[in-house]
Design a protein around this motif. Structure first.
Motif, PDB file in Angstrom:
ATOM      1  N   GLN A  49      11.051   1.492  65.416  1.00  0.00           N
ATOM      2  CA  GLN A  49      10.652   1.415  64.012  1.00  0.00           C
ATOM      3  C   GLN A  49      10.931   2.739  63.330  1.00  0.00           C
ATOM      4  OE1 GLN A  49       6.541  -0.161  64.173  1.00  0.00           O
ATOM      5  NE2 GLN A  49       7.394  -2.022  63.308  1.00  0.00           N
ATOM      6  N   LEU A  50      11.016   2.674  62.002  1.00  0.00           N
ATOM      7  CA  LEU A  50      11.109   3.895  61.208  1.00  0.00           C
ATOM      8  C   LEU A  50       9.701   4.419  60.953  1.00  0.00           C
ATOM      9  CD1 LEU A  50      13.803   2.693  58.642  1.00  0.00           C
ATOM     10  CD2 LEU A  50      14.152   4.033  60.726  1.00  0.00           C
ATOM     11  N   HIS A  51       9.595   5.734  60.843  1.00  0.00           N
ATOM     12  CA  HIS A  51       8.282   6.349  60.633  1.00  0.00           C
ATOM     13  C   HIS A  51       8.407   7.504  59.656  1.00  0.00           C
ATOM     14  CE1 HIS A  51      10.190   8.922  63.616  1.00  0.00           C
ATOM     15  NE2 HIS A  51       9.436   9.894  63.126  1.00  0.00           N
ATOM     16  N   ALA A  52       7.279   7.896  59.101  1.00  0.00           N
ATOM     17  CA  ALA A  52       7.218   9.102  58.275  1.00  0.00           C
ATOM     18  C   ALA A  52       5.889   9.784  58.551  1.00  0.00           C
ATOM     19  CB  ALA A  52       7.328   8.756  56.789  1.00  0.00           C
ATOM     20  N   ARG A  53       5.937  11.108  58.752  1.00  0.00           N
ATOM     21  CA  ARG A  53       4.707  11.880  58.929  1.00  0.00           C
ATOM     22  C   ARG A  53       4.320  12.513  57.602  1.00  0.00           C
ATOM     23  NH1 ARG A  53       3.128  17.062  59.334  1.00  0.00           N
ATOM     24  NH2 ARG A  53       5.289  17.736  59.047  1.00  0.00           N
ATOM     25  N   VAL A  54       3.086  12.357  57.230  1.00  0.00           N
ATOM     26  CA  VAL A  54       2.563  13.030  56.030  1.00  0.00           C
ATOM     27  C   VAL A  54       1.305  13.753  56.483  1.00  0.00           C
ATOM     28  CG1 VAL A  54       1.729  12.756  53.676  1.00  0.00           C
ATOM     29  CG2 VAL A  54       3.488  11.193  54.570  1.00  0.00           C
ATOM     30  N   GLY A  55       1.396  15.054  56.654  1.00  0.00           N
ATOM     31  CA  GLY A  55       0.258  15.815  57.186  1.00  0.00           C
ATOM     32  C   GLY A  55      -0.069  15.322  58.584  1.00  0.00           C
ATOM     33  N   GLU A  56      -1.286  14.877  58.774  1.00  0.00           N
ATOM     34  CA  GLU A  56      -1.710  14.395  60.094  1.00  0.00           C
ATOM     35  C   GLU A  56      -1.766  12.864  60.141  1.00  0.00           C
ATOM     36  OE1 GLU A  56      -1.926  16.113  62.770  1.00  0.00           O
ATOM     37  OE2 GLU A  56      -1.683  18.102  61.877  1.00  0.00           O
ATOM     38  N   THR A  57      -0.982  12.241  59.278  1.00  0.00           N
ATOM     39  CA  THR A  57      -0.883  10.778  59.270  1.00  0.00           C
ATOM     40  C   THR A  57       0.549  10.363  59.579  1.00  0.00           C
ATOM     41  OG1 THR A  57      -2.625  10.578  57.617  1.00  0.00           O
ATOM     42  CG2 THR A  57      -1.133   8.694  57.844  1.00  0.00           C
ATOM     43  N   LEU A  58       0.678   9.337  60.407  1.00  0.00           N
ATOM     44  CA  LEU A  58       1.992   8.766  60.687  1.00  0.00           C
ATOM     45  C   LEU A  58       2.030   7.376  60.058  1.00  0.00           C
ATOM     46  CD1 LEU A  58       4.468   9.705  62.379  1.00  0.00           C
ATOM     47  CD2 LEU A  58       3.577   8.298  64.240  1.00  0.00           C
ATOM     48  N   TYR A  59       3.038   7.146  59.207  1.00  0.00           N
ATOM     49  CA  TYR A  59       3.229   5.824  58.627  1.00  0.00           C
ATOM     50  C   TYR A  59       4.354   5.124  59.378  1.00  0.00           C
ATOM     51  CZ  TYR A  59       0.270   7.194  54.698  1.00  0.00           C
ATOM     52  OH  TYR A  59      -0.791   7.590  53.919  1.00  0.00           O
ATOM     53  N   LEU A  60       4.140   3.829  59.643  1.00  0.00           N
ATOM     54  CA  LEU A  60       5.146   3.033  60.351  1.00  0.00           C
ATOM     55  C   LEU A  60       5.571   1.896  59.455  1.00  0.00           C
ATOM     56  CD1 LEU A  60       3.231   2.778  63.738  1.00  0.00           C
ATOM     57  CD2 LEU A  60       5.171   4.269  63.241  1.00  0.00           C
TER      58      LEU A  60
END
Lengths: 221, 221
Positions: free
Chosen positions: A54-65
């Protein structure tokens, strides 16, 4: 009080072997997550493991999938979330030793355990999707048509807090046994890296639209 | 009678969406498995998913997994095997559409479900380890010191039959909506591939040992 520079080890992230390769350094974790275009997400379906890219993005201490490849997981997540393990691996080189036994790889690997939840707040979802586009190609979200209400509804995004996290890596030359050092075999490291080819414009592109800098200059690692 | 050219779809490998991207073609599966240096192996520990990178080798319709990175899994496998999901993903390009929604990736992905068993037969294990070395660097196993009895005992190998297998891929240009085709945004594909750097000899290499052809000529994809 938790450290600001490292994640706290847990039972799950404490290694049973090769302890010297494991750390909990936030900067190293962030860098490895950010450099990766894709991650592998594991979850459990009817008691059996499933793992998908899957693609992901980190924003601070959160990982979005991003939800596109894991429809089963997204449905499971709808009530009170879904337990996942997210792993990002960079293969930096092949480690070729004199002995078959000491063959290895140079790599950086992040493993995140936790319960992922569907993002339901429209503003957070909109923002997360923007980050997901920019995580793949930095700056890209300013050069596209943003999602319509219908498209937003068709897209699922999971959020996972970076709490139970470990970083494992190997670098450097092969670790052959003393007895093998005089042997005639070549030993060393074959470095690997990901490179881009020439951008391929869509066949139906409006004539005269040039390859933009955020595409031309894309690079990782 | 099962087809010789495709795997039989199962409940697990029948897609719930994007059916046109899924196939069961043996040749495509074999090629994607063979091209990959590493796979991601998922298993279940205390009800929770875990996924780790591992080296693998395909021999006919058998997949061998090297034990070095998954000590927990190897212990679980000791009695009557361990349920795993093994996924190999090749990221071939970034698909940049006019709309954020149609951003995607070109990829080839193999997913294998099944119960993996520890290889206990010494001859099969010895042969599997040879294949594991050659899967990473073809021809390498003829240019190393083979494993000692002690090294063999310290290494675990899992075998998994290729039965419940699917192949998913995407290729080609972005699939933008008709309404977006006249927009001024650049759209297209940014191809990605893995390349090697200059081989780095071990610092304690016997003087005069040249980089061999199986290292110099290594290439994938």
């Amino acid at each position: 009080m938790p450290s600001t520079t490292t994640y706290a080890p847990s039972a799950r992230t404490t290694p049973t072997r090769l302890r010297e390769r494991v750390s909990y350094d936030r900067d190293a974790v962030h860098a490895a997550l950010d450099e990766a275009v894709l991650c592998h997400v594991a979850f459990v379906v009817d008691g059996a493991p499933v793992v998908l890219p899957q693609l992901h993005a980190r924003v601070g201490e959160t990982l979005y999938l991003h939800g596109s490849t894991g429809a089963r997981a997204m449905r499971q997540a709808q009530t009170d979330g879904i337990d996942v393990c997210v792993t990002v691996t960079h293969l930096d080189g092949l480690v070729l030793a004199r002995s078959a036994f000491h063959h290895s790889a140079n790599y950086r690997c992040v493993v995140v355990h936790g319960r992922a939840h569907l993002v339901t707040d429209p503003a957070e979802k909109d923002e997360a999707l923007r980050h997901l586009v920019d995580a793949v190609v930095p700056g890209r979200s300013d050069h596209v048509r943003g999602p319509s209400r219908r498209e937003l509804a068709a897209t699922a995004v999971l959020r996972l807090d970076l709490v139970d996290v470990s970083y494992k890596h190997r670098e450097g030359p092969p670790g052959d046994d003393e007895d093998d050092l005089g042997s005639p075999w070549w030993a060393g490291v074959l470095p690997l890296r990901t490179v881009t080819g020439e951008p391929v414009p869509a066949p139906d592109l409006v004539p005269g639209v040039e390859v933009p800098e955020h595409v031309r200059g894309w690079a990782r690692g």
